[in-house]
Motif scaffolding. Structure first.
Motif, short mmCIF file in Angstrom:
data_model
loop_
_atom_site.label_atom_id
_atom_site.label_comp_id
_atom_site.label_asym_id
_atom_site.label_seq_id
_atom_site.Cartn_x
_atom_site.Cartn_y
_atom_site.Cartn_z
N LEU A 6 0.59 -1.59 -0.01
CA LEU A 6 -0.04 0.11 0.57
C LEU A 6 0.85 1.06 -0.50
CD1 LEU A 6 -3.12 -0.93 1.88
CD2 LEU A 6 -2.95 -0.55 -0.19
N ASP A 7 2.42 1.11 0.76
CA ASP A 7 3.22 2.17 0.96
C ASP A 7 4.13 2.50 -1.12
OD1 ASP A 7 4.81 0.26 1.13
OD2 ASP A 7 5.18 1.55 2.96
N ALA A 8 3.98 1.88 -1.76
CA ALA A 8 4.56 2.16 -2.89
C ALA A 8 4.14 2.83 -3.93
CB ALA A 8 3.73 0.54 -3.53
N PRO A 9 5.21 3.43 -4.26
CA PRO A 9 5.11 4.45 -5.11
C PRO A 9 3.56 4.37 -6.06
CG PRO A 9 7.22 4.44 -4.80
CD PRO A 9 6.24 3.04 -4.27
N ASP A 10 3.38 3.54 -6.75
CA ASP A 10 2.85 3.80 -7.77
C ASP A 10 1.43 2.85 -7.35
OD1 ASP A 10 3.79 1.27 -7.39
OD2 ASP A 10 4.29 1.23 -9.76
N SER A 11 1.18 3.04 -6.01
CA SER A 11 0.08 1.75 -4.96
C SER A 11 -1.00 2.51 -6.09
CB SER A 11 0.33 1.36 -3.98
OG SER A 11 -0.93 0.52 -4.06
N PRO A 12 -2.26 1.78 -6.03
CA PRO A 12 -3.70 2.76 -6.44
C PRO A 12 -3.99 2.96 -5.37
CG PRO A 12 -3.23 0.46 -7.30
CD PRO A 12 -2.35 0.26 -7.08
N PRO A 13 -5.00 3.89 -5.20
CA PRO A 13 -5.91 3.89 -3.72
C PRO A 13 -6.67 2.52 -3.26
CG PRO A 13 -6.92 5.08 -5.06
CD PRO A 13 -5.68 4.97 -5.93
N GLN A 14 -6.71 2.49 -2.13
CA GLN A 14 -7.31 1.19 -2.24
C GLN A 14 -8.14 1.71 -0.34
OE1 GLN A 14 -5.20 -2.32 -1.41
NE2 GLN A 14 -5.96 -3.01 -3.61
N ASP A 15 -9.56 1.28 -0.68
CA ASP A 15 -10.72 1.84 0.93
C ASP A 15 -10.66 0.02 1.56
OD1 ASP A 15 -13.30 -0.24 -0.46
OD2 ASP A 15 -13.01 0.73 -1.70
N GLY A 16 -10.80 0.58 2.44
CA GLY A 16 -11.47 -1.02 3.35
C GLY A 16 -11.90 -1.92 2.43
N THR A 17 -13.34 -1.27 2.13
CA THR A 17 -13.62 -3.11 1.46
C THR A 17 -13.56 -3.54 -0.28
OG1 THR A 17 -15.25 -1.77 2.40
CG2 THR A 17 -15.49 -3.36 0.80
N SER A 18 -12.52 -2.13 -0.39
CA SER A 18 -11.42 -3.11 -1.54
C SER A 18 -10.27 -3.70 -1.82
CB SER A 18 -11.47 -1.88 -3.30
OG SER A 18 -10.51 -1.06 -2.48
N ALA A 19 -9.99 -3.57 -0.90
CA ALA A 19 -8.45 -4.36 -0.85
C ALA A 19 -8.71 -5.97 0.02
CB ALA A 19 -7.63 -3.62 0.97
N PRO A 20 -7.92 -6.69 -0.68
CA PRO A 20 -8.13 -8.21 -0.77
C PRO A 20 -8.24 -8.16 1.26
CG PRO A 20 -6.75 -7.60 -2.24
CD PRO A 20 -6.48 -6.63 -1.56
N PHE A 21 -9.28 -9.54 1.32
CA PHE A 21 -8.96 -10.20 2.59
C PHE A 21 -7.79 -11.09 2.65
CE2 PHE A 21 -13.16 -8.01 3.08
CZ PHE A 21 -13.65 -7.72 4.09
N LEU A 22 -7.67 -11.22 3.86
CA LEU A 22 -6.27 -11.66 3.69
C LEU A 22 -7.28 -14.22 3.04
CD1 LEU A 22 -5.43 -11.74 7.40
CD2 LEU A 22 -3.77 -11.68 5.32
N ALA A 23 -8.20 -14.34 3.18
CA ALA A 23 -8.59 -15.32 2.75
C ALA A 23 -8.90 -14.94 0.83
CB ALA A 23 -10.30 -15.69 3.24
N GLU A 24 -9.07 -13.90 0.63
CA GLU A 24 -8.72 -13.72 -1.16
C GLU A 24 -7.63 -13.91 -1.47
OE1 GLU A 24 -11.84 -10.73 -2.15
OE2 GLU A 24 -11.26 -9.70 -0.71
N ILE A 25 -6.48 -13.73 -0.38
CA ILE A 25 -4.85 -14.40 -1.13
C ILE A 25 -4.82 -15.93 -1.25
CG2 ILE A 25 -3.14 -13.14 -0.11
CD1 ILE A 25 -4.01 -11.09 0.47
N ALA A 26 -5.22 -16.26 0.23
CA ALA A 26 -5.26 -17.19 0.43
C ALA A 26 -5.37 -18.29 -0.90
CB ALA A 26 -5.23 -18.11 1.17
N ALA A 27 -6.84 -17.26 -1.21
CA ALA A 27 -7.41 -18.91 -2.12
C ALA A 27 -7.40 -18.67 -3.83
CB ALA A 27 -9.07 -18.54 -2.17
N ALA A 28 -6.57 -16.79 -3.72
CA ALA A 28 -5.65 -17.07 -5.46
C ALA A 28 -4.33 -17.39 -5.25
CB ALA A 28 -5.50 -14.68 -5.29
#
Length: 419
Positions: free
Chosen positions: A391-413
């Protein structure tokens, strides 16, 4: 979706029955496109397909709701709600801005939505979310959002202690994942935040036990510099689930018609049926003078092995609806029943859907467009989760709390090789 307030403002109004409404944006028309939270004195709702923003609130107890109204909408909205409740104001548009609690609440609401409506499907290539991973992150979010709740027992979403009890078996997996993830990555920070918040919630609830003691010990000592754990192996499934439908239900007979049924997610609980639109199929046969329908429904990976009361609802030629009991065999739910067809009928119009009696709210009226939009949303989220950017990368797109992936989504992906 109905139009609500303009961006940056909400509409406060009072219904004839005394309910005070705060409309913060678009309102989802369908229950399965709406994220909902039961909070102190009110219900909050967000449209899943409408992007993040302020929720719509239906407030039935303004006094109880005042403990969180200002923290979600701001003091001017809280004052307008009070004025509406006592009859000093009929309605008003009030300028406001999202707060930190509003973002956490939206994320918690979306997490509960995902636990209920996530369209896991082998046929569509959408992996299942790990229940313990999602449950532990919901625990942390519930604790973070504790200002939304009070001591009354009418808030089913105020259940951090219960969530810990249900999902503490997943703590060791999260600890291993945290230890195997580079400390500077956003995933590592997300994991640590969830683990520390779960620990704080457990401590506040006076909970103890071996999994929680192990968690506290892991948090109290420095992260080990060991060999990274293979996340794919960490979340590997051992269910031997495979799409192999087995033998036909009926041998012989003349096929009159075949078709696909409607797979309306609202009609049965999660974990029973594959969410694909093509999961439900039927075959009508002539067996001498008898007419019979066979139904097959692809089972969810987590579907109960024992027989359950799942059923197919069949309607022929706009006639009355009848039900066909289904039982699970291998990877499908299946069943058959006689059809009442006129003699000589060769092209029956058959409508068929799947339901769980006692749970089913009734047939929906949607065309399936919302279900397809949900699948598209989930695929976008999984694509983001598969290539997380700090999230602190210079080219990181803005993310709100809802759009940021959940851990379960990261594990599934990361571990969707079975799909």
């Amino acid at each position: 979706m109905a139009r609500g307030a303009d961006e940056g403002e909400v509409v406060v109004s009072r219904d004839e029955d005394g309910t005070v409404r705060v409309t913060g944006g678009p309102v989802a028309a369908s229950d399965f496109t709406r994220a909902v939270l039961d909070v102190a004195g009110a219900v909050l709702a967000w449209p899943v397909l409408g992007g993040a923003g302020l929720p719509t609130a239906e407030i039935h107890d303004v006094q109880r709701a005042q403990q969180w109204l200002w923290a979600i909408y701001g003091e001017r909205v809280a004052a307008a709600v009070h004025a509406c409740a006592v009859g000093e104001l009929a309605s008003a548009r009030v300028a406001t801005e999202p707060t930190a609690l509003a973002g956490s609440a939206a994320r918690l609401g979306f997490g509960h939505w995902a636990a209920r409506w996530w369209p896991a499907s082998h046929l569509d290539g959408i992996p299942t979310l790990q229940p313990d991973v999602l449950g532990l992150e919901l625990t942390a979010l519930t604790h973070t959002c504790q200002q939304l709740f009070d001591a009354d027992d009418d808030q089913p979403d105020d259940c951090a202690a219960e969530l810990i009890g249900d999902h503490e078996a997943g703590l060791d997996t999260l600890i291993q994942w945290w230890h195997s993830t580079p400390p500077s990555s956003d995933t590592a920070r997300q994991l640590e935040n969830v683990l520390r918040t779960v620990d704080d919630a457990a401590d506040g609830a006076g909970l103890d036990g071996e999994p929680l003691r192990h968690l506290r010990a892991a948090l109290d000592r420095p992260r080990p510099d060991g060999t990274p754990v293979d996340v794919t192996a960490l979340f590997a499934r051992h269910d031997d689930y495979a799409l192999a439908a087995g033998e036909p239900l009926v041998a012989g007979g003349r096929v009159i018609a075949r078709g696909r049924g409607t797979n309306d997610w609202r009609r049965c609980p999660p974990g029973f049926v594959d969410a694909s639109e093509t999961a439900v199929s039927w075959t009508a046969r002539a067996l001498g003078a008898r007419r019979q329908i066979e139904v097959e429904v692809v089972a969810h990976i987590a579907a109960p092995v024992a027989e359950g009361p799942l059923a197919a609802e069949v309607r022929v030629n706009d006639g009355p609806r009848s039900r066909v009991p289904l039982s699970r065999r291998a990877d499908v739910w299946s069943g058959r029943a006689d059809l009442d067809l006129p003699a000589g009928e060769t092209e029956p119009r058959i409508e068929l859907g799947v339901l769980l009696p006692g749970f089913d709210p009734g047939p929906g009226s949607d065309s399936g467009a919302d279900r397809e939009a949900i699948r598209a949303l989930v695929r976008r989220r999984l694509a983001t989760a598969a290539t997380p950017t700090p999230l602190d990368a210079p080219d990181s797109p803005p993310q709100d709390g809802t759009s940021a992936p959940f851990l379960a989504e990261i594990a599934a992906a990361t571990t969707d090789e079975d799909y």
